[in-house]
Design a protein around this motif. Sequence first.
Motif, PDB file in Angstrom:
ATOM      1  N   ILE A 221       0.725  -1.508   0.031  1.00 53.65           N
ATOM      2  CA  ILE A 221      -0.066  -0.013   0.124  1.00 53.65           C
ATOM      3  C   ILE A 221       0.846   1.300  -0.058  1.00 53.65           C
ATOM      4  O   ILE A 221       0.487   2.179  -0.552  1.00 53.65           O
ATOM      5  CB  ILE A 221      -0.923   0.326   1.172  1.00 53.65           C
ATOM      6  N   ILE A 222       1.709   1.221   0.770  1.00 54.94           N
ATOM      7  CA  ILE A 222       2.652   2.458   1.016  1.00 54.94           C
ATOM      8  C   ILE A 222       3.443   2.528  -0.261  1.00 54.94           C
ATOM      9  O   ILE A 222       3.498   3.750  -0.917  1.00 54.94           O
ATOM     10  CB  ILE A 222       3.734   2.261   2.318  1.00 54.94           C
ATOM     11  N   GLU A 224       2.482   1.718  -3.124  1.00 56.98           N
ATOM     12  CA  GLU A 224       1.865   1.970  -4.512  1.00 56.98           C
ATOM     13  C   GLU A 224       1.438   3.771  -4.175  1.00 56.98           C
ATOM     14  O   GLU A 224       0.955   4.462  -5.189  1.00 56.98           O
ATOM     15  CB  GLU A 224       0.858   1.250  -4.771  1.00 56.98           C
ATOM     16  N   ALA A 225       1.431   4.027  -3.040  1.00 55.90           N
ATOM     17  CA  ALA A 225       0.999   5.529  -2.757  1.00 55.90           C
ATOM     18  C   ALA A 225       2.155   6.440  -2.820  1.00 55.90           C
ATOM     19  O   ALA A 225       1.788   7.801  -2.619  1.00 55.90           O
ATOM     20  CB  ALA A 225       0.332   5.359  -1.374  1.00 55.90           C
ATOM     21  N   ASP A 227       3.975   7.875  -5.125  1.00 54.52           N
ATOM     22  CA  ASP A 227       4.007   8.776  -6.130  1.00 54.52           C
ATOM     23  C   ASP A 227       3.016   9.973  -5.754  1.00 54.52           C
ATOM     24  O   ASP A 227       3.381  10.994  -5.932  1.00 54.52           O
ATOM     25  CB  ASP A 227       3.415   8.079  -7.513  1.00 54.52           C
ATOM     26  N   THR A 228       1.858   9.501  -5.313  1.00 54.40           N
ATOM     27  CA  THR A 228       0.869  10.478  -4.804  1.00 54.40           C
ATOM     28  C   THR A 228       1.196  11.179  -3.586  1.00 54.40           C
ATOM     29  O   THR A 228       1.324  12.421  -3.604  1.00 54.40           O
ATOM     30  CB  THR A 228      -0.350   9.698  -4.369  1.00 54.40           C
ATOM     31  N   LEU A 229       2.005  10.554  -2.759  1.00 56.42           N
ATOM     32  CA  LEU A 229       2.680  11.270  -1.497  1.00 56.42           C
ATOM     33  C   LEU A 229       3.654  12.148  -2.034  1.00 56.42           C
ATOM     34  O   LEU A 229       3.701  13.474  -1.460  1.00 56.42           O
ATOM     35  CB  LEU A 229       3.115  10.275  -0.469  1.00 56.42           C
ATOM     36  N   ARG A 254      -8.130   0.108   2.695  1.00 55.65           N
ATOM     37  CA  ARG A 254      -6.973   0.910   2.242  1.00 55.65           C
ATOM     38  C   ARG A 254      -7.350   2.088   1.794  1.00 55.65           C
ATOM     39  O   ARG A 254      -6.245   2.971   1.802  1.00 55.65           O
ATOM     40  CB  ARG A 254      -6.976  -0.051   0.814  1.00 55.65           C
ATOM     41  N   GLU A 255      -8.432   2.407   1.360  1.00 52.29           N
ATOM     42  CA  GLU A 255      -8.835   4.053   1.110  1.00 52.29           C
ATOM     43  C   GLU A 255      -8.335   4.769   2.281  1.00 52.29           C
ATOM     44  O   GLU A 255      -7.847   5.704   2.173  1.00 52.29           O
ATOM     45  CB  GLU A 255      -9.978   3.943   0.487  1.00 52.29           C
ATOM     46  N   GLU A 258      -4.825   5.100   3.141  1.00 56.97           N
ATOM     47  CA  GLU A 258      -3.955   6.147   2.141  1.00 56.97           C
ATOM     48  C   GLU A 258      -4.456   7.701   2.424  1.00 56.97           C
ATOM     49  O   GLU A 258      -3.567   8.475   2.438  1.00 56.97           O
ATOM     50  CB  GLU A 258      -4.563   5.634   0.622  1.00 56.97           C
ATOM     51  N   LEU A 262      -1.855  10.487   3.354  1.00 52.16           N
ATOM     52  CA  LEU A 262      -1.759  11.740   2.807  1.00 52.16           C
ATOM     53  C   LEU A 262      -1.816  12.915   3.801  1.00 52.16           C
ATOM     54  O   LEU A 262      -1.250  14.086   3.730  1.00 52.16           O
ATOM     55  CB  LEU A 262      -2.712  11.871   1.729  1.00 52.16           C
TER      56      LEU A 262
END
Length: 375
Positions: A221-222, A224-225, A227-229, A254-255, A258, A262
């Motif tokens: 999870i971390i 894949e997140a 790029d967004t972070l 998961r949502e 994330e 953020l």
Amino acid sequence: MPSLDSDARQLRLLIDGVADHAIYLLDPEGYLRSWNTGGERIKGYTAEEVIGTHFSRFYTPEDAANGAPARGLRIAREEGRFTAEGWRVRKDGSRFHASVVIDPILEGGELIGYAKVTRDTTERFQHEERLGVARDALLQSQKLEAIGKLTLGLAHDFNNLLNIVINSLELVEHYTLEPKAKRHLQGAMRAAERGALLTRQLLTFGKGHALIAERHAVGRIIGEAMDTLRRACRAGVTLEAHLAEDLPEIDVDREHLEAALLNLVSNSRDAMPGGGHIAITASLRDCAPPHATDQPASRFVCIEVSDDGEGIATEDLVRVFEPFFTTKDIGKGSGLGLSQVFGFARQSGGFAELKSAPGAGTTVSVCLPVSRESE
């Protein structure tokens, strides 16, 4: 056969038999004139090592420099007794917490010395400290629970009203062709949707938003997140992740995880207006939740977001998870980010912690329970 007929022998045996108290005599200047087995057991010195030396050797360097030994003798001499609790030093340099009593010894109205009794109270002191920490954590948890119940009711009502507003705006927009009116409607719609987001955050804090927990690997999870972070970080702010290997999978929404990450990265970014570094780590921890320290330790996957930013004032630390509380300037934050993280962690069966100090950065931990099937 040894005899107890001698008063001096009886007194000597009595004092030496008290193994849990250091009992000894001082001359008027504070030099040791006797020593018992309790003193040797507690402080580590034999009689030969200490008799004739000044009793200030047992004090911490800072207390000795502040004149604490002489002050104790003066109070005992002037007031008839001196009692205190504080830290003392053993022969090996280790410190212990002590309860101290000094009584003046008078003969014919003249001071001839002092009787000093020291008891090791380290275990009691540490127990009281643990009780104090647990009591404070329980009170904080109860306060946040009460705020959560109030927040939940308000958020539900507000959410219902917003749904009506949003549905009405969509209908009006559908029947309105005038461009200027459409722009106003779209602005109103964005404001209503922002309000809906805030109510969802409040519902999460108040445990009124249903989580959909599924089995996930936190590291994935971390990863894949990231790029967004990273896109959430401004120029001059670097972000790295350091994840322990072989972390067990956990049941988590998961949502919401994330969203929590953020929120935390955004807070860290805002705390470093001149740039800095943010680190995300994940590791296993065996512990009891801070609001339930009397419970047996359980296994948690703990995700930490750390920064080297401004830090948070000590007096604000107890309020950081309260809804609408923020250390940011007016207009720069809703005060719901950390409360959402707190609510998500608690609703997931875990807990959130924050450690910070002015000028020393901030670390927020989100600890989520490991299911028994994953252990």
